[in-house]
Scaffold this motif. Structure first.
Motif, PDB file in Angstrom:
ATOM      1  N   ALA A 217      -0.281  10.586   7.234  1.00  0.00           N
ATOM      2  CA  ALA A 217      -1.034   9.389   6.822  1.00  0.00           C
ATOM      3  C   ALA A 217      -1.227   9.291   5.305  1.00  0.00           C
ATOM      4  N   PRO A 218      -1.564  10.404   4.613  1.00  0.00           N
ATOM      5  CA  PRO A 218      -1.804  10.259   3.169  1.00  0.00           C
ATOM      6  C   PRO A 218      -0.555   9.948   2.357  1.00  0.00           C
ATOM      7  N   GLU A 219       0.610  10.053   2.970  1.00  0.00           N
ATOM      8  CA  GLU A 219       1.867   9.916   2.217  1.00  0.00           C
ATOM      9  C   GLU A 219       2.634   8.640   2.551  1.00  0.00           C
ATOM     10  N   LEU A 220       2.005   7.718   3.278  1.00  0.00           N
ATOM     11  CA  LEU A 220       2.781   6.585   3.784  1.00  0.00           C
ATOM     12  C   LEU A 220       2.897   5.426   2.805  1.00  0.00           C
TER      13      LEU A 220
ATOM     14  N   HIS B 109       0.828  -1.199   0.000  1.00  0.00           N
ATOM     15  CA  HIS B 109       0.000   0.000   0.000  1.00  0.00           C
ATOM     16  C   HIS B 109       0.867   1.255   0.000  1.00  0.00           C
ATOM     17  N   GLY B 110       0.441   2.241  -0.803  1.00  0.00           N
ATOM     18  CA  GLY B 110       1.160   3.511  -0.839  1.00  0.00           C
ATOM     19  C   GLY B 110       0.182   4.642  -1.054  1.00  0.00           C
ATOM     20  N   GLY B 111       0.357   5.724  -0.290  1.00  0.00           N
ATOM     21  CA  GLY B 111      -0.526   6.873  -0.442  1.00  0.00           C
ATOM     22  C   GLY B 111      -1.992   6.526  -0.212  1.00  0.00           C
ATOM     23  N   GLY B 112      -2.228   5.548   0.671  1.00  0.00           N
ATOM     24  CA  GLY B 112      -3.606   5.200   1.008  1.00  0.00           C
ATOM     25  C   GLY B 112      -4.266   4.228   0.041  1.00  0.00           C
TER      26      GLY B 112
ATOM     27  N   VAL C  65      14.242   8.432   3.351  1.00  0.00           N
ATOM     28  CA  VAL C  65      12.850   8.449   3.827  1.00  0.00           C
ATOM     29  C   VAL C  65      11.939   8.352   2.615  1.00  0.00           C
ATOM     30  N   VAL C  66      10.701   7.956   2.877  1.00  0.00           N
ATOM     31  CA  VAL C  66       9.740   7.753   1.785  1.00  0.00           C
ATOM     32  C   VAL C  66       8.455   8.512   2.071  1.00  0.00           C
ATOM     33  N   ARG C  67       8.044   9.318   1.107  1.00  0.00           N
ATOM     34  CA  ARG C  67       6.742   9.990   1.176  1.00  0.00           C
ATOM     35  C   ARG C  67       6.059   9.800  -0.165  1.00  0.00           C
ATOM     36  N   TRP C  68       4.846   9.278  -0.120  1.00  0.00           N
ATOM     37  CA  TRP C  68       4.154   8.908  -1.348  1.00  0.00           C
ATOM     38  C   TRP C  68       3.664  10.144  -2.082  1.00  0.00           C
TER      39      TRP C  68
ATOM     40  N   VAL D  15       7.087   2.640   6.306  1.00  0.00           N
ATOM     41  CA  VAL D  15       8.440   3.027   5.910  1.00  0.00           C
ATOM     42  C   VAL D  15       8.596   4.495   6.311  1.00  0.00           C
ATOM     43  N   ARG D  16       9.598   4.800   7.129  1.00  0.00           N
ATOM     44  CA  ARG D  16       9.662   6.123   7.762  1.00  0.00           C
ATOM     45  C   ARG D  16       9.493   7.268   6.751  1.00  0.00           C
ATOM     46  N   PRO D  17       8.562   8.185   7.050  1.00  0.00           N
ATOM     47  CA  PRO D  17       8.490   9.417   6.257  1.00  0.00           C
ATOM     48  C   PRO D  17       9.332  10.499   6.941  1.00  0.00           C
TER      49      PRO D  17
END
Lengths: 482, 482
Positions: free
Chosen positions: B87-90, A95-98, B139-142, B107-109
């Motif tokens: 939350a929206p970027e995980l 899952h990514g970005g919800g 780090v990871v942000r979707w 995965v750490r944002p």
């Protein structure tokens, strides 16, 4: 502040290891099972490993780069052996970005696949070769039985990935980087290692040949401390890494990969530590010298501190990493034990008498006998005395580790002798046919000894495999291992 | 080998950026959408950023450590604003080792939560404070809309996390690290930046106050290039980070965090580049000098190369990073264009006439006029001439970026003037009540301009918010931004 005493190594090696890692504040357990927090003192040790290797990689023509953490699941499936080897150990992002992803992403366990994909795009002609790239990165392998530094779910490492025009060049590169690892282990980590080729069943998943450096720990178990792989054309074919040669023909590249990880920090702990705790080799030690001012009251403190500061400044100017322990609330005795446990190679004590006499009391961590460990050095010339002593300590740790190892290396010619040597906890060098069947039998008969490597430094010969009696050309090392 | 020409910056800024990143081989797209491969030339630039910052962090008393990539989902939920923001970027790991996990792992944002958990274990007493730790990590942000270096799904950064006994100390630390970022940006990256406080709606999720350094890119858009957050006791309360104070009372700590990422590489590209490509500041440039031997045949080559080697050796001894371009198959003209595109600050040409006259032709990348850019330096003393010139080039790039920025900074007092300034593409400094409503209206009225920061360097004053007319004490910068 850490408590001082660790379980003595001679009492319980395994508890000693866990104690010393935590009490010396090298690392701590993370909230996620199998993961690790590397604390500043441990990270600085890793930075020492990193800079020692990075310097050697650059000197051999390599450049650093960075490839992505996430790999499409389909990439791993392109090389049959590779996916078979790594599939059971994967962490998978679904899952990514919800949203649920169309294709799951693997958190890299190693990067041959994603780097192979990039190389296929970058390499066109023989002029683009060789490609010599390394990356410093974190990787994840879903391990069930973990141990701080030695085997953790996430670990830090470097992975080199190279592409060449010929088999010979790839073979040379594989051995060159094995030598780089051995040189680092011996000269920086003060750990004597044996360079050799892994057996087929211990090969990296997808490699043609895997090589390793094998080190003996303080409990005589073997630790694979770095590996270098000749990948042949396996990944070149799976990822279509081709180049147009001088003869105008498209050919597949020959690739290699090689890695060394935070496991090396565990190796340093296990190879050199003693009952009192760590003993760090000066080349890697975060602090090479701890200076402890000795005083009973403010008047003595005022008399002592200017000398401490002067000595420390001179040492720092000479490039020595010095820590001054001026914690007011602790006794010198507490500090001595604390820094011995933390493995600082040299302690410099300066008290009122030293100020008077113009001396510094230097205490070596590598010598157990209290009297032999201590010497009084004149403050004049301290910037020459200390670096020379650090060199001696480095050599002494390597000498001790080598003597210990050599006392436990045994050459055997019969299976009975072989079993007796393993039973006694030593390493056995024996003719071995390289088969999985023999290795499995040895594991069963000895309660877990495995083949470590066919050492590169052996005379060409011929002998009978200790199990099958088949005539073979090479001996291999066997030992219980981490 | 890269093709030489990029879309001129003056023709299409956005295409120019993408072209130059790829043709200069700074980075490439990864197979996973939104991810990036940092190629050796780009990674070396990042290593320059890294070492410039790391040195400053250590000089201000910080140590490096490493915390885990995976964070239990439940950790993020402990700080309400934090989870709402992230939350929206995980990216979420749901499977490991072939099994579905009981609790999904994030995965750490960013690592406030997992580090907060560790600090709660490590900190007992006021004696343990302050804790001053930094980590270098991925780090990871979707992100849905990505752009190489500026906004990618995975990026490299450093994140500092500190814990203090008092609000004042945390506040000082927050501003100290903002100053470290500004010092690095100005002196190493040659980018003038404005230090300021973010508006409430632009605050980091979970912070009390967020500060940033804001830089003007070559198209006049703003880029937030580093942030420093005063987290108050928000994370201390969520993770129970307490210490026993001198008065024997248990108190919550005050924490901060601060980060700067690979986005800085994009900032260097965008702040200094011109129609021909990159222009790298000498402090960060992987190669400060490229030496191009000039010859028409083997005889001339033999005459020229000894001088090239001598000059290069002298420069390297002086600590200058020199690359020799001796590619036989390419013309000098091709090489000149290639290295101009790649932004090398200084080119050293050495041909038969230079050998004869004892000169080197030096060409500065920071000066556009061909005649003004070139000078002939005597070979004698080249190890002094070149470092001095590199210093001039560094200052010249900072000067050019500062002059450009200052020409596009406008102070306004009415909303009509404000809209006109933004419409013209410049930055507007205006009294602003800090509310989300006003910022939303400005965004709508100007087609996307946002508040950048309330600059720290402003005189105390009072004026009317340009939108509401409310009396307020501070002006804020507004601009279109990346």
């Amino acid at each position: 502040m850490s408590s001082q005493s660790v379980t003595p190594r001679s009492v319980d090696y395994s508890r000693w290891y866990t104690d010393v890692i935590q009490k010396a504040e090298l690392a701590d357990y993370a909230p996620v099972r199998g993961c690790m927090i590397i604390r500043p003192y441990g990270y600085e040790l890793w930075e020492g490993v990193r800079s020692g290797l990075d310097r050697r990689f650059k000197a051999t023509g390599h450049q650093n780069a960075y490839f992505p953490l996430f790999i499409p699941m389909s990439f791993l499936q392109k090389e049959a052996e590779h996916v078979e080897g790594f599939a059971p150990e994967l962490a998978v992002v679904t899952h990514g970005g919800g949203k649920e992803l169309e294709e799951p992403l693997v958190v890299r366990p190693t990067s041959e696949t994603v780097i192979g994909h990039a190389y296929a795009n970058w390499i066109q002609s023989y002029r683009d070769l060789p490609v010599l790239i390394n990356q410093w990165a974190n990787v994840v392998r879903w391990e069930l039985r973990t141990r701080l530094f030695l085997r953790t779910m996430e670990f830090l490492w470097q992975e080199g990935h190279t592409a060449h025009a010929t088999y010979e060049e790839a073979h040379e590169e594989t051995l060159r980087m094995l030598d780089v690892y051995a040189d680092f282990a011996i000269n920086d980590a003060a750990i004597p290692v044996i360079r050799g080729r892994k057996s087929d069943q211990e090969r990296f998943a997808g490699a043609v040949y895997s090589y390793s450096i094998e080190a003996m720990m303080g409990d005589r178990r073997a630790l694979q401390a770095g590996t270098s792989h000749n990948l042949g054309q396996n990944f070149a074919k799976a990822f279509d890494i081709k180049y147009l040669d001088r003869d105008n023909e498209l050919k597949y590249c020959w690739t290699t990969s090689w890695g060394l990880s935070t496991r090396m920090v565990g190796a340093v702990v296990m190879a050199h530590g003693d009952d009192k705790g760590l003993r760090l080799p000066p080349v890697l030690a975060p602090y090479q010298v701890v200076a402890v001012p000795i005083y009973r009251d403010d008047a003595e403190r005022s008399a002592v501190m200017p000398t401490v500061e002067k000595v420390v400044a001179e040492l720092r100017d000479a490039g020595v990493r010095v820590h001054v322990d001026d914690r007011a609330e602790l006794t010198p005795g507490f500090k001595f034990n604390d820094w011995e446990m933390r493995g600082v190679p040299l302690r410099a004590e300066i008290g009122p008498k030293d100020v008077e006499k113009g001396t510094v009391a230097l205490v070596r961590r590598d010598i157990d006998d209290r009297k032999q460990a201590k010497l009084f050095a004149p403050q004049a010339g301290i910037a020459q005395t200390v670096p020379a002593l650090l060199g001696e300590i480095q050599a002494s740790l390597l000498g001790q580790a080598t003597a210990f190892r050599d006392a436990h290396l045994r050459v055997v010619d019969t299976y009975d002798d072989f079993k007796a040597v393993i039973e006694a906890g030593d390493w056995a060098l024996a003719y071995y046919d390289g088969s999985a069947a023999v290795e499995d039998q040895i594991k069963a008969d000895t309660g877990g000894a495995s083949s470590r490597c066919f050492p590169l430094d052996q005379e060409p010969g011929e002998g009978a495999c200790i199990v099958t009696g088949k005539k073979v050309a090479e001996r291999a090392w066997f030992a219980r291992a981490y």
